[in-house]
Design a protein around this motif. Structure first.
Motif: not given
Length: 195
Positions: A136-154
């Motif tokens: 998670d080098p950019k912290g994106l998975y945590a944001k995607a799993r919490s719903g902050v980022i939508g339509s996140f690949t994987g």
């Protein structure tokens, strides 16, 4: 519109650069190592005198694709644009390394068609969602799993892994150096002048 061709041939450019033009299309989940491996491969090639350039997905979105979002249609258009740029750079005799998630098979097939099968090396950087989320080098998975980022690949958007890539690199278990060495050896066999 008519296409104009210059007087310099591909053979002349290949002789000058001591290489055959090729696009190494790195595909994989966010965090699989695409940018890291792309830039390390570029460094290795440049150190040996080969002309190459990285088209990194994040960088492309600052200019060439700055008008695009992450919808299915926008991702398709992003891939189309990058493929055309790679094709032009290959025509100039360069080795191109793309670092794009490019999650859909049909989009990668389109890129192959634009660039040309003889110049397209689909390279799957294989790492599971869990492996990538741990990095998670950019912290994106945590944001995607919490719903902050939508339509996140994987996580909330699909990733269609290549069924028959030219290269499969196990970035979850291989070091950066091992991963780059495998790709370099492939290029050495068919695209680089050994002299």
């Amino acid at each position: 519109m008519q296409r104009f061709n210059g007087t310099i041939t591909g053979t002349e450019r290949a002789r000058m650069f001591r290489q055959k033009p090729v696009t190494v299309w790195l595909t994989g989940l966010s965090g699989a190592g695409k940018s890291t491996i792309a830039y390390e491969l570029e460094r290795r090639l440049i150190s040996l005198g080969h002309a190459c350039y990285v088209l990194d997905g994040d960088n492309v979105r600052h200019g060439l694709a700055s008008d695009l979002g992450f919808s299915r249609e926008d991702r398709h258009e992003n891939i189309r644009r990058v493929a055309h740029v790679a094709q032009l750079m290959n025509d100039a005799g360069l080795i191109v390394i793309t670092a794009l998630i490019s999650p859909m098979h049909e989009d990668r097939a389109m890129a192959r068609e634009i660039i040309g099968s003889d110049r397209f090396v689909e390279t799957y950087l294989a790492a599971s969602v869990d492996d990538c989320a741990r990095r998670d080098p950019k912290g994106l998975y945590a944001k995607a799993r919490s719903g902050v980022i939508g339509s996140f690949t994987g996580v909330s958007a699909p990733y269609e892994a290549p069924a028959h890539p030219e290269l499969r690199v196990e970035t979850a278990s291989q070091s950066k150096e091992e991963s780059v060495a495998g790709i370099f050896e492939y290029l050495l066999e068919g695209f680089l002048d050994r002299s």
